[in-house]
Design an enzyme around this catalytic site. Structure first.
Site, PDB file in Angstrom:
ATOM      1  N   HIS A  53      -0.922 -21.160  -0.400  1.00  0.00           N
ATOM      2  CA  HIS A  53       0.148 -20.242  -0.030  1.00  0.00           C
ATOM      3  C   HIS A  53       1.050 -19.773  -1.176  1.00  0.00           C
ATOM      4  O   HIS A  53       1.317 -18.586  -1.286  1.00  0.00           O
ATOM      5  CB  HIS A  53       1.011 -20.841   1.090  1.00  0.00           C
ATOM      6  CG  HIS A  53       0.384 -20.731   2.450  1.00  0.00           C
ATOM      7  ND1 HIS A  53      -0.754 -21.413   2.793  1.00  0.00           N
ATOM      8  CD2 HIS A  53       0.735 -20.001   3.528  1.00  0.00           C
ATOM      9  CE1 HIS A  53      -1.077 -21.121   4.041  1.00  0.00           C
ATOM     10  NE2 HIS A  53      -0.192 -20.266   4.513  1.00  0.00           N
TER      11      HIS A  53
ATOM     12  N   GLU B 109      11.903   2.625  14.157  1.00  0.00           N
ATOM     13  CA  GLU B 109      11.026   3.705  13.684  1.00  0.00           C
ATOM     14  C   GLU B 109       9.749   3.666  14.507  1.00  0.00           C
ATOM     15  O   GLU B 109       9.601   2.824  15.394  1.00  0.00           O
ATOM     16  CB  GLU B 109      10.723   3.544  12.192  1.00  0.00           C
ATOM     17  CG  GLU B 109      10.070   2.222  11.846  1.00  0.00           C
ATOM     18  CD  GLU B 109       9.909   1.997  10.335  1.00  0.00           C
ATOM     19  OE1 GLU B 109       9.800   2.978   9.591  1.00  0.00           O
ATOM     20  OE2 GLU B 109       9.874   0.828   9.933  1.00  0.00           O
TER      21      GLU B 109
ATOM     22  N   LYS C 167       6.466  -1.860   1.820  1.00  0.00           N
ATOM     23  CA  LYS C 167       5.283  -1.297   2.506  1.00  0.00           C
ATOM     24  C   LYS C 167       4.089  -2.235   2.333  1.00  0.00           C
ATOM     25  O   LYS C 167       3.225  -2.017   1.481  1.00  0.00           O
ATOM     26  CB  LYS C 167       4.990   0.111   1.958  1.00  0.00           C
ATOM     27  CG  LYS C 167       4.103   0.942   2.884  1.00  0.00           C
ATOM     28  CD  LYS C 167       4.155   2.405   2.509  1.00  0.00           C
ATOM     29  CE  LYS C 167       3.145   3.250   3.258  1.00  0.00           C
ATOM     30  NZ  LYS C 167       3.304   3.281   4.696  1.00  0.00           N
TER      31      LYS C 167
ATOM     32  N   TYR D 277       0.821  -1.208   0.000  1.00  0.00           N
ATOM     33  CA  TYR D 277       0.000   0.000   0.000  1.00  0.00           C
ATOM     34  C   TYR D 277       0.851   1.252   0.000  1.00  0.00           C
ATOM     35  O   TYR D 277       2.067   1.190   0.171  1.00  0.00           O
ATOM     36  CB  TYR D 277      -0.971  -0.009   1.186  1.00  0.00           C
ATOM     37  CG  TYR D 277      -0.369   0.360   2.531  1.00  0.00           C
ATOM     38  CD1 TYR D 277       0.560  -0.458   3.155  1.00  0.00           C
ATOM     39  CD2 TYR D 277      -0.718   1.544   3.172  1.00  0.00           C
ATOM     40  CE1 TYR D 277       1.111  -0.110   4.385  1.00  0.00           C
ATOM     41  CE2 TYR D 277      -0.173   1.891   4.406  1.00  0.00           C
ATOM     42  CZ  TYR D 277       0.739   1.051   5.005  1.00  0.00           C
ATOM     43  OH  TYR D 277       1.286   1.390   6.212  1.00  0.00           O
TER      44      TYR D 277
ATOM     45  N   ARG E 120      -7.549 -20.243  -2.538  1.00  0.00           N
ATOM     46  CA  ARG E 120      -6.544 -20.045  -1.491  1.00  0.00           C
ATOM     47  C   ARG E 120      -5.488 -21.145  -1.477  1.00  0.00           C
ATOM     48  O   ARG E 120      -5.798 -22.333  -1.399  1.00  0.00           O
ATOM     49  CB  ARG E 120      -7.212 -19.987  -0.115  1.00  0.00           C
ATOM     50  CG  ARG E 120      -6.247 -19.555   0.995  1.00  0.00           C
ATOM     51  CD  ARG E 120      -6.917 -19.616   2.352  1.00  0.00           C
ATOM     52  NE  ARG E 120      -6.064 -19.068   3.407  1.00  0.00           N
ATOM     53  CZ  ARG E 120      -5.019 -19.715   3.942  1.00  0.00           C
ATOM     54  NH1 ARG E 120      -4.705 -20.930   3.519  1.00  0.00           N
ATOM     55  NH2 ARG E 120      -4.310 -19.148   4.895  1.00  0.00           N
TER      56      ARG E 120
ATOM     57  N   LEU F  90      11.153   1.418   7.053  1.00  0.00           N
ATOM     58  CA  LEU F  90      10.538   1.825   5.789  1.00  0.00           C
ATOM     59  C   LEU F  90      11.271   3.069   5.281  1.00  0.00           C
ATOM     60  O   LEU F  90      11.503   4.002   6.054  1.00  0.00           O
ATOM     61  CB  LEU F  90       9.055   2.164   6.019  1.00  0.00           C
ATOM     62  CG  LEU F  90       8.318   2.528   4.730  1.00  0.00           C
ATOM     63  CD1 LEU F  90       7.925   1.263   3.978  1.00  0.00           C
ATOM     64  CD2 LEU F  90       7.095   3.369   5.016  1.00  0.00           C
TER      65      LEU F  90
ATOM     66  N   ARG G 104       8.034   4.245  -4.742  1.00  0.00           N
ATOM     67  CA  ARG G 104       8.104   3.255  -3.658  1.00  0.00           C
ATOM     68  C   ARG G 104       7.111   2.118  -3.917  1.00  0.00           C
ATOM     69  O   ARG G 104       7.403   0.949  -3.635  1.00  0.00           O
ATOM     70  CB  ARG G 104       7.843   3.916  -2.303  1.00  0.00           C
ATOM     71  CG  ARG G 104       8.124   2.973  -1.142  1.00  0.00           C
ATOM     72  CD  ARG G 104       8.110   3.689   0.198  1.00  0.00           C
ATOM     73  NE  ARG G 104       6.815   4.281   0.482  1.00  0.00           N
ATOM     74  CZ  ARG G 104       6.578   5.107   1.501  1.00  0.00           C
ATOM     75  NH1 ARG G 104       7.550   5.435   2.338  1.00  0.00           N
ATOM     76  NH2 ARG G 104       5.387   5.604   1.705  1.00  0.00           N
TER      77      ARG G 104
HETATM   78  N1  PDD Z   1       2.823   5.265   7.414  1.00  0.00           N
HETATM   79  N2  PDD Z   1       7.466   4.030   8.943  1.00  0.00           N
HETATM   80  C1  PDD Z   1       6.332   3.307   8.909  1.00  0.00           C
HETATM   81  C2  PDD Z   1       6.312   1.959   9.572  1.00  0.00           C
HETATM   82  C3  PDD Z   1       5.198   3.811   8.243  1.00  0.00           C
HETATM   83  O1  PDD Z   1       4.071   3.069   8.202  1.00  0.00           O
HETATM   84  C4  PDD Z   1       5.241   5.093   7.641  1.00  0.00           C
HETATM   85  C5  PDD Z   1       4.068   5.666   6.920  1.00  0.00           C
HETATM   86  C6  PDD Z   1       6.450   5.818   7.726  1.00  0.00           C
HETATM   87  C7  PDD Z   1       6.619   7.171   7.082  1.00  0.00           C
HETATM   88  O2  PDD Z   1       6.646   7.073   5.673  1.00  0.00           O
HETATM   89  P1  PDD Z   1       6.146   8.280   4.747  1.00  0.00           P
HETATM   90  O3  PDD Z   1       6.940   9.479   5.148  1.00  0.00           O
HETATM   91  O4  PDD Z   1       6.455   7.822   3.381  1.00  0.00           O
HETATM   92  O5  PDD Z   1       4.668   8.473   5.016  1.00  0.00           O
HETATM   93  C8  PDD Z   1       7.533   5.246   8.363  1.00  0.00           C
HETATM   94  C9  PDD Z   1       1.604   5.671   6.754  1.00  0.00           C
HETATM   95  C10 PDD Z   1       1.321   7.124   6.897  1.00  0.00           C
HETATM   96  C11 PDD Z   1       0.463   4.777   7.231  1.00  0.00           C
HETATM   97  O6  PDD Z   1       0.692   3.587   7.338  1.00  0.00           O
HETATM   98  O7  PDD Z   1      -0.652   5.265   7.460  1.00  0.00           O
END
Ligand code: PDD
Length: 298
Positions: A112, A192, A159, A43, A110, A217, A62
Protein backbone atom coordinates in the site's frame (compact mmCIF):
# COMPACT_ATOMS: atom_id res chain seq x y z
CA UNK A 1 -15.62 1.89 -25.21
CA UNK A 2 -18.33 2.27 -27.79
CA UNK A 3 -21.25 -0.13 -27.69
CA UNK A 4 -20.48 -3.53 -29.13
CA UNK A 5 -16.69 -3.24 -28.78
CA UNK A 6 -15.42 -6.79 -28.89
CA UNK A 7 -11.90 -6.39 -27.51
CA UNK A 8 -10.26 -6.40 -30.93
CA UNK A 9 -8.49 -3.35 -32.25
CA UNK A 10 -10.67 -1.06 -34.34
CA UNK A 11 -8.88 -0.85 -37.69
CA UNK A 12 -5.69 1.13 -37.36
CA UNK A 13 -6.16 2.47 -33.85
CA UNK A 14 -2.92 3.16 -32.04
CA UNK A 15 -2.25 3.74 -28.34
CA UNK A 16 0.80 5.32 -26.75
CA UNK A 17 2.07 3.22 -23.84
CA UNK A 18 5.28 4.04 -21.98
CA UNK A 19 7.28 5.36 -24.88
CA UNK A 20 5.85 3.24 -27.68
CA UNK A 21 3.02 3.50 -30.18
CA UNK A 22 1.29 0.12 -30.19
CA UNK A 23 -1.79 -1.35 -31.89
CA UNK A 24 -4.77 -0.62 -29.65
CA UNK A 25 -5.77 -4.28 -29.29
CA UNK A 26 -2.32 -5.25 -27.97
CA UNK A 27 -1.72 -2.26 -25.72
CA UNK A 28 -1.32 -2.96 -22.02
CA UNK A 29 0.53 -2.15 -18.80
CA UNK A 30 2.19 -4.58 -16.40
CA UNK A 31 -0.08 -6.57 -14.05
CA UNK A 32 1.78 -5.04 -11.08
CA UNK A 33 1.00 -1.52 -12.25
CA UNK A 34 -0.33 0.43 -9.26
CA UNK A 35 -2.99 2.01 -11.45
CA UNK A 36 -4.44 -1.44 -12.09
CA UNK A 37 -3.81 -2.89 -8.63
CA UNK A 38 -4.63 0.09 -6.41
CA UNK A 39 -6.24 2.79 -8.51
CA UNK A 40 -3.07 4.78 -7.86
CA UNK A 41 -3.41 6.94 -10.97
CA UNK A 42 -4.78 10.17 -12.38
CA UNK A 43 -6.18 11.06 -15.79
CA UNK A 44 -7.35 13.74 -18.19
CA UNK A 45 -9.87 13.87 -21.02
CA UNK A 46 -9.46 16.50 -23.71
CA UNK A 47 -11.70 17.22 -26.71
CA UNK A 48 -10.20 17.20 -30.19
CA UNK A 49 -11.74 19.91 -32.38
CA UNK A 50 -10.66 20.13 -36.04
CA UNK A 51 -7.64 18.01 -35.18
CA UNK A 52 -6.54 20.38 -32.38
CA UNK A 53 -6.61 19.74 -28.64
CA UNK A 54 -9.19 21.91 -26.94
CA UNK A 55 -8.05 23.71 -23.76
CA UNK A 56 -4.81 21.73 -23.81
CA UNK A 57 -2.91 24.03 -21.45
CA UNK A 58 -5.72 23.99 -18.87
CA UNK A 59 -5.90 20.18 -18.99
CA UNK A 60 -2.13 19.93 -18.60
CA UNK A 61 -2.22 22.41 -15.70
CA UNK A 62 -4.83 20.25 -13.97
CA UNK A 63 -2.76 17.11 -14.65
CA UNK A 64 0.29 18.74 -13.07
CA UNK A 65 -1.83 19.62 -10.05
CA UNK A 66 -3.33 16.10 -9.80
CA UNK A 67 0.04 14.34 -9.89
CA UNK A 68 1.44 16.82 -7.36
CA UNK A 69 -1.45 16.26 -4.94
CA UNK A 70 -0.69 12.52 -4.83
CA UNK A 71 3.11 12.93 -4.67
CA UNK A 72 3.70 11.62 -8.15
CA UNK A 73 6.01 13.00 -10.83
CA UNK A 74 4.95 14.01 -14.33
CA UNK A 75 5.83 11.16 -16.69
CA UNK A 76 7.74 13.45 -19.07
CA UNK A 77 8.42 17.17 -19.59
CA UNK A 78 5.39 19.17 -20.66
CA UNK A 79 6.64 20.06 -24.15
CA UNK A 80 7.55 16.46 -24.94
CA UNK A 81 4.14 15.35 -23.69
CA UNK A 82 2.44 17.86 -25.97
CA UNK A 83 4.27 16.36 -28.96
CA UNK A 84 3.09 12.86 -27.99
CA UNK A 85 -0.51 14.05 -27.58
CA UNK A 86 -0.44 15.50 -31.10
CA UNK A 87 1.10 12.34 -32.49
CA UNK A 88 -1.61 10.15 -30.94
CA UNK A 89 -4.31 12.38 -32.46
CA UNK A 90 -2.53 12.27 -35.83
CA UNK A 91 -1.86 8.54 -35.88
CA UNK A 92 -5.50 7.81 -35.07
CA UNK A 93 -6.77 10.21 -37.72
CA UNK A 94 -9.01 11.97 -35.19
CA UNK A 95 -10.50 15.25 -36.43
CA UNK A 96 -13.25 15.56 -33.84
CA UNK A 97 -13.24 13.32 -30.81
CA UNK A 98 -11.65 12.75 -27.44
CA UNK A 99 -8.15 12.17 -26.16
CA UNK A 100 -7.63 10.20 -22.92
CA UNK A 101 -4.45 10.26 -20.88
CA UNK A 102 -3.74 8.16 -17.79
CA UNK A 103 -0.67 8.50 -15.57
CA UNK A 104 -0.13 5.81 -12.95
CA UNK A 105 2.51 5.51 -10.25
CA UNK A 106 4.00 2.64 -12.23
CA UNK A 107 4.69 -1.07 -11.73
CA UNK A 108 6.20 -2.27 -8.46
CA UNK A 109 5.69 -5.16 -5.99
CA UNK A 110 2.23 -4.69 -4.47
CA UNK A 111 2.21 -2.86 -1.15
CA UNK A 112 0.00 0.00 0.00
CA UNK A 113 2.47 2.74 0.96
CA UNK A 114 3.91 4.97 -1.73
CA UNK A 115 7.36 3.42 -2.30
CA UNK A 116 10.28 5.53 -1.02
CA UNK A 117 11.97 4.95 -4.33
CA UNK A 118 9.12 5.55 -6.73
CA UNK A 119 8.88 3.48 -9.92
CA UNK A 120 8.77 5.16 -13.31
CA UNK A 121 5.21 6.41 -13.86
CA UNK A 122 3.20 4.65 -16.56
CA UNK A 123 1.69 6.81 -19.29
CA UNK A 124 -1.14 5.69 -21.54
CA UNK A 125 -2.66 7.93 -24.22
CA UNK A 126 -5.53 7.04 -26.54
CA UNK A 127 -7.74 9.00 -28.91
CA UNK A 128 -10.99 8.22 -30.65
CA UNK A 129 -13.56 9.93 -32.85
CA UNK A 130 -17.00 11.02 -31.65
CA UNK A 131 -20.16 9.01 -31.86
CA UNK A 132 -21.58 12.02 -33.72
CA UNK A 133 -25.26 11.05 -33.98
CA UNK A 134 -25.92 10.54 -30.25
CA UNK A 135 -23.97 13.62 -29.20
CA UNK A 136 -25.85 15.88 -31.62
CA UNK A 137 -29.24 14.66 -30.45
CA UNK A 138 -28.34 15.27 -26.80
CA UNK A 139 -26.89 18.69 -27.63
CA UNK A 140 -30.07 19.71 -29.48
CA UNK A 141 -32.85 18.04 -27.47
CA UNK A 142 -31.36 17.81 -23.99
CA UNK A 143 -31.29 14.95 -21.53
CA UNK A 144 -32.90 13.73 -18.33
CA UNK A 145 -30.86 13.39 -15.14
CA UNK A 146 -31.56 11.52 -11.93
CA UNK A 147 -30.14 12.28 -8.51
CA UNK A 148 -27.94 9.86 -6.58
CA UNK A 149 -26.12 10.14 -3.26
CA UNK A 150 -22.56 11.41 -3.60
CA UNK A 151 -20.62 8.47 -2.18
CA UNK A 152 -17.15 9.51 -3.34
CA UNK A 153 -14.08 10.24 -1.23
CA UNK A 154 -13.19 13.67 0.12
CA UNK A 155 -10.68 14.74 -2.56
CA UNK A 156 -12.63 14.62 -5.80
CA UNK A 157 -10.86 17.83 -6.85
CA UNK A 158 -8.05 15.45 -7.86
CA UNK A 159 -8.87 13.73 -11.16
CA UNK A 160 -8.10 10.15 -10.16
CA UNK A 161 -9.10 7.01 -12.04
CA UNK A 162 -10.96 5.80 -8.92
CA UNK A 163 -14.37 6.14 -10.52
CA UNK A 164 -16.46 3.33 -9.01
CA UNK A 165 -19.01 5.61 -7.27
CA UNK A 166 -19.23 7.65 -10.46
CA UNK A 167 -19.81 4.70 -12.73
CA UNK A 168 -22.35 3.10 -10.38
CA UNK A 169 -24.32 6.37 -10.31
CA UNK A 170 -24.05 6.70 -14.10
CA UNK A 171 -25.26 3.12 -14.53
CA UNK A 172 -28.25 3.81 -12.28
CA UNK A 173 -29.05 6.82 -14.46
CA UNK A 174 -28.86 4.87 -17.71
CA UNK A 175 -31.01 2.09 -16.28
CA UNK A 176 -33.59 4.72 -15.27
CA UNK A 177 -33.65 6.04 -18.85
CA UNK A 178 -31.64 9.15 -17.93
CA UNK A 179 -28.25 10.20 -19.31
CA UNK A 180 -26.46 11.54 -16.24
CA UNK A 181 -26.67 11.30 -12.44
CA UNK A 182 -26.38 14.46 -10.35
CA UNK A 183 -24.63 13.64 -7.11
CA UNK A 184 -26.15 15.04 -3.93
CA UNK A 185 -24.22 15.55 -0.70
CA UNK A 186 -25.49 14.90 2.85
CA UNK A 187 -26.91 18.42 3.05
CA UNK A 188 -29.09 17.86 -0.02
CA UNK A 189 -26.83 20.04 -2.17
CA UNK A 190 -25.82 19.00 -5.70
CA UNK A 191 -22.06 18.57 -6.03
CA UNK A 192 -21.71 17.72 -9.72
CA UNK A 193 -22.61 15.10 -12.33
CA UNK A 194 -20.95 11.69 -12.27
CA UNK A 195 -18.67 12.85 -15.11
CA UNK A 196 -19.81 16.43 -15.73
CA UNK A 197 -20.20 19.81 -14.02
CA UNK A 198 -23.80 20.66 -13.01
CA UNK A 199 -25.37 24.05 -13.81
CA UNK A 200 -28.74 25.67 -13.29
CA UNK A 201 -30.32 28.99 -14.24
CA UNK A 202 -31.97 30.28 -11.07
CA UNK A 203 -35.23 32.23 -10.69
CA UNK A 204 -33.31 35.51 -11.21
CA UNK A 205 -31.86 34.20 -14.48
CA UNK A 206 -28.35 33.72 -13.07
CA UNK A 207 -26.07 30.97 -14.36
CA UNK A 208 -25.26 28.99 -11.25
CA UNK A 209 -22.68 26.29 -10.57
CA UNK A 210 -21.16 25.05 -7.34
CA UNK A 211 -18.15 26.91 -5.94
CA UNK A 212 -14.81 25.10 -6.13
CA UNK A 213 -13.87 23.10 -3.06
CA UNK A 214 -12.53 19.59 -2.52
CA UNK A 215 -16.11 18.36 -3.18
CA UNK A 216 -16.03 18.98 -6.95
CA UNK A 217 -13.63 18.60 -9.84
CA UNK A 218 -12.44 22.00 -11.12
CA UNK A 219 -13.85 21.49 -14.61
CA UNK A 220 -11.90 23.02 -17.47
CA UNK A 221 -15.11 23.56 -19.45
CA UNK A 222 -16.64 25.16 -16.34
CA UNK A 223 -13.84 27.71 -16.31
CA UNK A 224 -14.12 28.46 -20.03
CA UNK A 225 -17.89 28.96 -19.63
CA UNK A 226 -17.43 31.28 -16.63
CA UNK A 227 -14.92 33.39 -18.55
CA UNK A 228 -17.05 33.51 -21.70
CA UNK A 229 -20.18 34.33 -19.67
CA UNK A 230 -18.38 37.14 -17.85
CA UNK A 231 -17.11 38.55 -21.15
CA UNK A 232 -20.68 38.44 -22.51
CA UNK A 233 -21.91 40.09 -19.29
CA UNK A 234 -24.20 37.22 -18.35
CA UNK A 235 -24.94 37.05 -14.62
CA UNK A 236 -23.10 34.15 -12.97
CA UNK A 237 -22.96 32.72 -9.45
CA UNK A 238 -20.57 30.17 -8.02
CA UNK A 239 -22.52 28.77 -5.10
CA UNK A 240 -23.94 25.44 -3.91
CA UNK A 241 -27.55 24.75 -4.92
CA UNK A 242 -29.91 22.07 -3.65
CA UNK A 243 -31.72 19.37 -5.57
CA UNK A 244 -34.95 21.25 -4.79
CA UNK A 245 -33.45 24.44 -6.28
CA UNK A 246 -32.48 22.46 -9.35
CA UNK A 247 -35.95 21.03 -9.84
CA UNK A 248 -37.43 24.53 -9.54
CA UNK A 249 -34.80 26.04 -11.87
CA UNK A 250 -35.69 27.75 -15.14
CA UNK A 251 -33.01 25.83 -17.00
CA UNK A 252 -30.20 23.39 -16.34
CA UNK A 253 -27.28 21.90 -18.23
CA UNK A 254 -24.12 19.83 -17.84
CA UNK A 255 -20.63 20.62 -19.08
CA UNK A 256 -17.45 18.65 -19.69
CA UNK A 257 -14.81 18.13 -22.34
CA UNK A 258 -17.54 16.19 -24.14
CA UNK A 259 -19.59 19.40 -24.53
CA UNK A 260 -22.51 21.33 -23.09
CA UNK A 261 -25.78 19.44 -22.89
CA UNK A 262 -29.15 20.86 -21.80
CA UNK A 263 -30.97 19.13 -18.94
CA UNK A 264 -34.75 19.07 -19.38
CA UNK A 265 -35.79 16.71 -16.60
CA UNK A 266 -34.52 16.05 -13.06
CA UNK A 267 -35.84 12.97 -11.23
CA UNK A 268 -38.87 12.94 -13.52
CA UNK A 269 -39.65 16.64 -12.93
CA UNK A 270 -39.76 18.61 -16.21
CA UNK A 271 -37.97 21.99 -16.20
CA UNK A 272 -39.89 24.84 -17.83
CA UNK A 273 -41.53 23.71 -21.06
CA UNK A 274 -39.26 20.67 -21.32
CA UNK A 275 -37.12 22.23 -24.05
CA UNK A 276 -33.55 23.52 -23.72
CA UNK A 277 -33.74 27.10 -22.43
CA UNK A 278 -32.45 30.32 -24.04
CA UNK A 279 -29.55 30.87 -21.64
CA UNK A 280 -28.39 27.29 -22.13
CA UNK A 281 -28.44 27.85 -25.89
CA UNK A 282 -26.48 31.06 -25.43
CA UNK A 283 -23.84 29.25 -23.37
CA UNK A 284 -23.61 26.51 -26.02
CA UNK A 285 -23.06 29.18 -28.69
CA UNK A 286 -20.50 31.07 -26.64
CA UNK A 287 -18.62 27.85 -25.91
CA UNK A 288 -18.67 26.72 -29.53
CA UNK A 289 -17.38 30.11 -30.70
CA UNK A 290 -14.65 29.91 -28.08
CA UNK A 291 -13.75 26.31 -29.14
CA UNK A 292 -13.42 27.38 -32.76
CA UNK A 293 -11.33 30.38 -31.81
CA UNK A 294 -9.01 28.24 -29.69
CA UNK A 295 -8.82 25.43 -32.29
CA UNK A 296 -7.58 28.00 -34.80
CA UNK A 297 -5.04 29.16 -32.21
CA UNK A 298 -6.47 32.71 -32.12
N1 PDD B 1 -15.15 14.00 -16.95
N2 PDD B 1 -16.85 16.50 -12.92
C1 PDD B 1 -16.45 15.23 -13.05
C2 PDD B 1 -16.66 14.27 -11.91
C3 PDD B 1 -15.82 14.81 -14.24
O1 PDD B 1 -15.40 13.54 -14.36
C4 PDD B 1 -15.65 15.73 -15.31
C5 PDD B 1 -14.98 15.34 -16.58
C6 PDD B 1 -16.11 17.05 -15.12
C7 PDD B 1 -15.94 18.12 -16.17
O2 PDD B 1 -14.59 18.50 -16.31
P1 PDD B 1 -14.01 19.04 -17.70
O3 PDD B 1 -14.87 20.21 -18.08
O4 PDD B 1 -12.63 19.43 -17.38
O5 PDD B 1 -14.12 17.92 -18.71
C8 PDD B 1 -16.69 17.40 -13.91
C9 PDD B 1 -14.49 13.47 -18.12
C10 PDD B 1 -15.03 14.01 -19.39
C11 PDD B 1 -14.51 11.95 -18.04
O6 PDD B 1 -14.28 11.44 -16.96
O7 PDD B 1 -14.72 11.28 -19.06
Amino acid sequence: MSKGWNGRAPAGRVAYVNGRYVPHGHAGVHIEDRGFQLGDAVYEVCAVVDGALMDEEEHLDRLVRSVGEIEMAMPMPRNALKLVLREVVRRNGVQDGLLYLQVTRGAVRRDHPIPDKQPRPSLVITARSWDVGGAKKRHDDGIAVISAPDERWGRVDIKTVQLLPNLLAKTAARRAGAYEAWLVDRDGMVTEGSSTTAWIVDAQGRLTTRNLTRAVLPGVTRRVILEAAAAAQLPVREVAFSLTDAQAAKEAFISSATGIVPVTKIDGQTLGDGRPGPLTRRVQELYEAESERRAKGL
